[in-house]
Design an enzyme around this catalytic site. Structure first.
Site, PDB file in Angstrom:
ATOM      1  N   LYS A  33      17.981   1.601  -4.979  1.00  0.00           N
ATOM      2  CA  LYS A  33      16.882   2.487  -5.383  1.00  0.00           C
ATOM      3  C   LYS A  33      17.415   3.849  -5.787  1.00  0.00           C
ATOM      4  O   LYS A  33      17.024   4.417  -6.816  1.00  0.00           O
ATOM      5  CB  LYS A  33      15.891   2.641  -4.237  1.00  0.00           C
TER       6      LYS A  33
ATOM      7  N   CYS B 294     -10.467   3.168  -3.110  1.00  0.00           N
ATOM      8  CA  CYS B 294      -9.565   2.631  -4.131  1.00  0.00           C
ATOM      9  C   CYS B 294     -10.344   1.943  -5.239  1.00  0.00           C
ATOM     10  O   CYS B 294     -11.225   1.115  -4.986  1.00  0.00           O
ATOM     11  CB  CYS B 294      -8.581   1.655  -3.490  1.00  0.00           C
TER      12      CYS B 294
END
EC number: 3.2.2.-
Length: 312
Positions: free
Chosen positions: A220, A300
């Protein structure tokens, strides 16, 4: 009695008749209404080899002609490759649109304290790249606020490869505390800084393979370093937020167990032009809405589209 001329003519005719009979039917001159007898198989093959008969040449030309006329090059067209269907998640495009709408204010911690905001923009390019890598090393298992604070203290001391190597471990530990695993990071920072000075002239490598070979640098960090420090999109940077959200939205064909496994699964189907934004987009979404514990599904926009929300 026949004259000498007539006797000669009769003898010549008799010899020609006897010769024609010995050759069999069809041996006489053609064009008299009689079809010649077909030659036997062995004789035909021998005759063809000797004379290269026009019949055989016509057959060969015909075969080539048929093959040529059937090709795509005759029509000036290229054959299209077979399209292999690529798996993609259901409703992912609408889910992405909704996440962008929820992230439109850019007010998550990552938007102001992420790696893009931790380095000194006025420093020379080589120093900026080093600071980007160092901030990524500190960010592992650490909140953006804590990482930003540690980077601010380091920069106040003059954050370069040389300054870090001249700082003793105890002082370096105090400067970066309380980042996660700070003792291990002191060791990794010193080791990596030494390698950068000896092998890269104080700069950082420009490839993922070389970056992940450095102590304390994972995939990452390497992909983010390539994007932020070198301006190259080498892959999707997947941390715990991206890993969690990708599995909740079923953006992986099957459940994945690690961020690196998630990265490979996402790169199989997600269009490459979206790779650069997906980390920051999902990290901020994970910090504000799709929390690790008690996600705010009621707020959401993907509540009706999220498989994980259906079970809550």
């Amino acid at each position: 009695m026949c004259s000498p001329q007539e006797s000669g003519m009769n003898a010549l005719s008799a010899r020609m008749l006897t010769r024609n009979r010995s050759l069999g039917p069809g041996a006489g001159p053609r064009g008299c209404g009689e079809e010649p007898a077909p030659p036997r198989r062995g004789e035909a093959a021998a005759e063809a080899r000797k004379s290269h008969s026009p019949v055989k040449r016509r057959r060969k030309a015909q075969r080539l002609c048929v093959a040529y006329e059937g090709s795509d090059s005759e029509k000036g067209e290229k054959a299209e490759p077979l399209k292999v269907p690529v798996w993609e998640p259901q409703d992912w495009q609408q889910q992405l649109v909704n996440i962008r709408a929820m992230r439109s204010k850019k007010d998550a911690p990552v938007d102001h304290l992420g790696v893009e905001h931790c380095y000194d923009s006025s420093a020379p390019p080589k120093v900026r790249r080093y600071q980007v890598l160092l901030s990524l090393m500190l960010s592992s298992q650490t909140k953006d606020q804590v990482t930003a604070g540690a980077m601010q203290r380091l920069r106040a001391q003059g954050l370069t490869v040389d300054s870090i190597l001249q700082t003793d471990d105890a002082t370096l530990g105090k400067l970066i505390y309380p980042v996660g695993f700070w003792r291990s990071k002191v060791k990794y920072i010193k080791q990596t800084s030494t390698i950068l000075q000896q092998r890269y002239g104080g700069d950082i490598p420009a490839s993922v393979a070389e970056l992940v070979a450095l102590p304390g640098v994972g995939p990452k960090m390497a992909h983010l370093a390539m994007a932020v420090a070198w301006g190259t999109v080498s892959g999707i940077a997947v941390d715990t937020h991206v890993h969690r959200i990708a599995n909740r939205l079923r953006w992986t064909k099957k459940a994945t167990k690690s961020p690196e496994e998630t990265r490979a699964a996402l790169e199989e189907w997600l269009p490459r032009e979206l790779w650069h934004e997906i980390n920051g987009l999902l990290v901020g979404f994970g910090q504000q809405t799709c929390l690790p514990v008690r996600p705010r599904c009621q707020a959401c926009l993907n509540q009706a589209l999220c498989p994980a929300a259906q079970g809550l």
